[in-house]
Design a protein around this motif. Structure first.
Motif, mmCIF file in Angstrom:
data_model
loop_
_atom_site.group_PDB
_atom_site.id
_atom_site.type_symbol
_atom_site.label_atom_id
_atom_site.label_comp_id
_atom_site.label_asym_id
_atom_site.label_seq_id
_atom_site.Cartn_x
_atom_site.Cartn_y
_atom_site.Cartn_z
ATOM 1 N N THR A 86 0.833 -1.207 0.000
ATOM 2 C CA THR A 86 0.000 0.000 0.000
ATOM 3 C C THR A 86 0.867 1.257 0.000
ATOM 4 O O THR A 86 0.622 2.212 -0.751
ATOM 5 C CB THR A 86 -0.940 -0.006 1.225
ATOM 6 O OG1 THR A 86 -1.786 -1.152 1.141
ATOM 7 C CG2 THR A 86 -1.792 1.253 1.281
ATOM 8 N N GLN A 127 -7.782 0.323 -0.981
ATOM 9 C CA GLN A 127 -8.050 -0.932 -0.287
ATOM 10 C C GLN A 127 -9.328 -0.817 0.561
ATOM 11 O O GLN A 127 -10.131 -1.727 0.624
ATOM 12 C CB GLN A 127 -6.858 -1.242 0.625
ATOM 13 C CG GLN A 127 -6.842 -2.654 1.163
ATOM 14 C CD GLN A 127 -5.497 -2.980 1.811
ATOM 15 O OE1 GLN A 127 -4.587 -2.153 1.903
ATOM 16 N NE2 GLN A 127 -5.355 -4.221 2.246
ATOM 17 N N ASP A 141 -5.450 -1.119 -5.157
ATOM 18 C CA ASP A 141 -4.922 -1.765 -3.966
ATOM 19 C C ASP A 141 -5.899 -2.845 -3.505
ATOM 20 O O ASP A 141 -6.948 -2.543 -2.945
ATOM 21 C CB ASP A 141 -4.736 -0.691 -2.876
ATOM 22 C CG ASP A 141 -3.839 -1.182 -1.749
ATOM 23 O OD1 ASP A 141 -3.465 -2.365 -1.768
ATOM 24 O OD2 ASP A 141 -3.538 -0.359 -0.859
ATOM 25 N N GLU A 142 -5.564 -4.085 -3.788
ATOM 26 C CA GLU A 142 -6.405 -5.237 -3.461
ATOM 27 C C GLU A 142 -7.867 -5.008 -3.851
ATOM 28 O O GLU A 142 -8.762 -5.034 -3.011
ATOM 29 C CB GLU A 142 -6.291 -5.551 -1.962
ATOM 30 C CG GLU A 142 -4.832 -5.535 -1.546
ATOM 31 C CD GLU A 142 -4.509 -6.521 -0.439
ATOM 32 O OE1 GLU A 142 -5.382 -7.326 -0.084
ATOM 33 O OE2 GLU A 142 -3.355 -6.482 0.029
HETATM 34 MG MG LIG Z 1 -2.232 -2.707 1.902
#
Ligand SMILES: [Mg+2]
Ligand SMILES: Nc1ncnc2c1ncn2[C@@H]1O[C@H](COP(=O)(O)OP(=O)(O)OP(=O)(O)O)[C@@H](O)[C@H]1O
Lengths: 382, 220
Positions: B46, B91, B167-168
């Protein structure tokens, strides 16, 4: 242009979205501003009426002086004054106060041909015979007086009067508790048949200084005082400036106590806001745009607050007759019969209030927003 | 093209809890490539994405985007770079609370002076692509995690960015929607977008041009 419109619309939407905060800030602004607007409006109203009655009065005011205060003038000089070149009219008056039941009324003793134009009967007629009076409409209402009613009043003597007519004065406040009677009756009531409270001299324009010289030769050996309209006006204005000044001083103290409240209220929900600003920055907004949005929000909220405050003031004055604040400007308010507190709403106090509100809400928000906006978006979003 | 030179990020420099989240990282991401970033939790993914997405500044080191050294850019310049070139999918979504989906999606367009009608149309077509045509006026609080994720993805696409950083993005959505997102991303890649995704999802391997693996802030 579109950009600014978008931001303005968004600002309005944000105020709705953060409803609680908007309401709290608005309430603070209103609580602080409306007493101020009310006071200024009442003060302006009284001042305007007072000046209007001065305007209508004589060009010169003659009184005697005792211990540095105005006292009554003997009538024996009246005829001689009337003969002075440039004098159109010399009007003796008696102005006094007496209790009518439990209320103070202001009594004006004046010959009926000299009654100011602004006083005209709405019912009944002008006093003609001895012991007849005309009364202000609010006074009549307060005491449920009708034409033909008899009542007694006590000055130096107790006298019985008959209400011959009811009038509405143009300049309301003083007229409200006013009672006109003939000069002679007033002299008897107060037990002073030989004197007048003052003599109003109406002059031909440009003759005031000549009249003053002639008066000097007549009254040379007497402690007399001559004032002109400008001086009287000045006194009236000064009086109000002083009262407004005292009020402002008191108000500033209250205001200072109110500032933290607004600051706290504007800081309300700031961490939410901080995160929001971080998100905005992360998605391409720049700091200036963020600050513009925040500024629009404060503009709208101040406008809203100031508008509600002024509406509330109007309500306060019209419906509650300026209660609590009226007292400050008219000390006798509780002694006098009920009357309508005069008021005048000027744009300037409103503008001032708006800018006050804007300043306060800006102080509360712009710095923190700028802080949130100038750190990295990730930090603000935390 | 994105290029990083000796990138370092040190958290809590003046505290007892110093964390070297990114350490001496060098890489080049060519234009129109699809990169995936892997590594265990806490390895600095991140942090790295935030830096190349211009959301945070590195402690030391340089980042170049299209040849410009963005680490020297001013705050305002970074904002306009984000507006023009970058779409970021967080995220944890980072949607604005109590704001309808369509407004969340088009929030970035407001200061660009785009009128509300146009914004709404744009938001609707993006939300349709995300399968959220019946959630256009819902606020984030009224959406499931996966739905919020898709709103966030729609927002990242709203400015037609050249670079998408995610992010994810599939950690909160189901198989079907993940597959859909995968399709969308590979479509975008075919249209010339550069894509960097931090993910554990192995389906991304098939379309990735390259995989970076991080461990304790370093590339392996
Ligand atoms: Mg992360
Ligand atoms: N704001 C911060 N202050 C201090 N330390 C931080 C901060 N943000 C992240 N860290 C630390 O930096 C390291 C890397 O964090 P990062 O969030 O980049 O990991 P990640 O690879 O994204 O993990 P995950 O897969 O769990 O999302 C972690 O050890 C974390 O504790």
């Amino acid at each position: 242009m579109n950009k600014h419109i978008n931001l303005l619309l968004l600002a309005a939407e944000n105020l709705l979205r953060h409803r609680t905060k908007t309401i709290v800030v608005c309430l603070c602004v209103i609580a602080i501003l409306s007493p101020f607007i009310t006071a200024i409006s009442i003060s302006e109203g009284i001042r305007e009426q007072s000046l209007a009655s001065v305007e209508e009065g004589g060009d010169l005011y003659l009184t005697f002086d005792e211990f540095g205060r105005n006292t009554s003038v003997p009538l024996k000089y009246l005829e001689e004054i009337r003969t002075i070149f440039g004098v159109k009219k010399a009007v003796p008056r008696i102005i006094g106060r007496a209790y009518f039941q439990n209320k103070l009324v202001v009594i004006v003793g004046i010959n009926k041909e000299d009654i100011p134009d602004s006083v005209s009967c709405i019912s009944g007629r002008m006093f003609e015979n001895p012991n007849e009076v005309i009364i202000g409409n609010e006074l009549a209402r307060h005491f449920h007086l009708r034409i033909g009613d008899q009542f007694s009043m006590r000055g130096q003597q107790r006298k019985v009067f008959t209400a011959a007519g009811v009038f509405t004065p143009d300049s309301g406040i003083w007229g409200a508790s006013l009672l006109f009677m003939s000069f002679k009756d007033a002299g008897e009531l107060f037990g002073k048949p030989e004197v007048a409270t003052d003599i109003q001299i109406y002059s031909i324009p440009g003759h005031n200084s000549e009249i003053a010289t002639d008066l000097y030769s007549i009254l040379m050996n007497e402690p007399y005082r001559l004032q002109d309209k400008q001086i009287i006006e000045l006194f009236v204005k000064k009086g109000f400036l002083l009262k407004e000044g005292i009020f402002t001083a008191l108000y500033v103290v209250a205001f200072a106590l109110g500032i933290p409240a607004i600051l706290v209220a504007s800081g309300f929900g700031l961490s939410d806001r901080r995160k929001e600003i971080g998100i905005m920055k992360a998605t391409g907004w720049n700091t200036l745009e963020v600050l513009e949005l925040i500024t629009f929000e404060q503009l709208l909220i101040s406008l809203l607050g100031a508008t509600i405050a002024i509406l509330l003031s109007i309500f306060w004055i019209r419906v509650f007759n300026g209660i609590f604040i009226g007292q400050f400007f008219i000390a006798e308010i509780t002694l006098l019969p009920k009357f309508t507190v005069p008021s005048k709403f000027l744009p300037l106090p409103f503008l001032l209030s708006f800018f006050f509100a804007l300043l306060l809400t800006m102080v509360g928000s712009i710095y923190s927003s700028w802080r949130a906006s100038s750190v990295s978006p990730v930090v603000a979003m935390k | 093209m994105i290029k990083a030179e000796k990138l370092c990020k040190l958290y809590g420099a003046h505290t007892k809890h110093k964390v070297q989240a990114v350490e001496e990282v060098n890489f080049t991401i060519p234009k129109n490539s699809f990169i995936i970033l892997k590594g265990p939790s806490g390895s600095g993914k991140t942090t790295l994405l935030n830096i190349i997405g211009t959301l945070d500044r590195p402690t030391t080191g340089k980042v170049f985007i299209d040849g410009e050294e963005i680490t020297t850019f001013s705050d305002i310049a970074l904002s306009s770079l984000r507006r023009q070139k970058i779409g970021f999918i967080f995220q944890d979504f980072n949607l604005i609370p109590r704001l309808p989906s369509w407004e969340n999606v088009t929030y970035p367009l407001i200061p660009m002076g785009i009128p509300v009608k146009e914004r709404f149309t744009k938001a609707r077509s993006l939300l349709e692509i995300m399968g959220l045509e019946d959630r256009i006026t819902h606020a984030p609080e009224e959406l499931s995690g996966g739905q919020q994720q898709r709103v966030a993805i729609a927002r990242a696409l709203v400015n037609n960015p050249e670079i998408i950083i995610a992010d994810e993005p599939t950690s909160n959505i189901d198989e079907e929607t993940s597959a859909k997102l995968l399709n969308i991303l590979s479509d975008l890649k075919h249209k010339g977008t550069t894509i960097v995704v931090a993910t554990h999802d192995s389906r991304f391997n098939e379309i990735a041009d390259e995989t970076f693996t991080m461990k304790k802030g370093r590339f392996q």
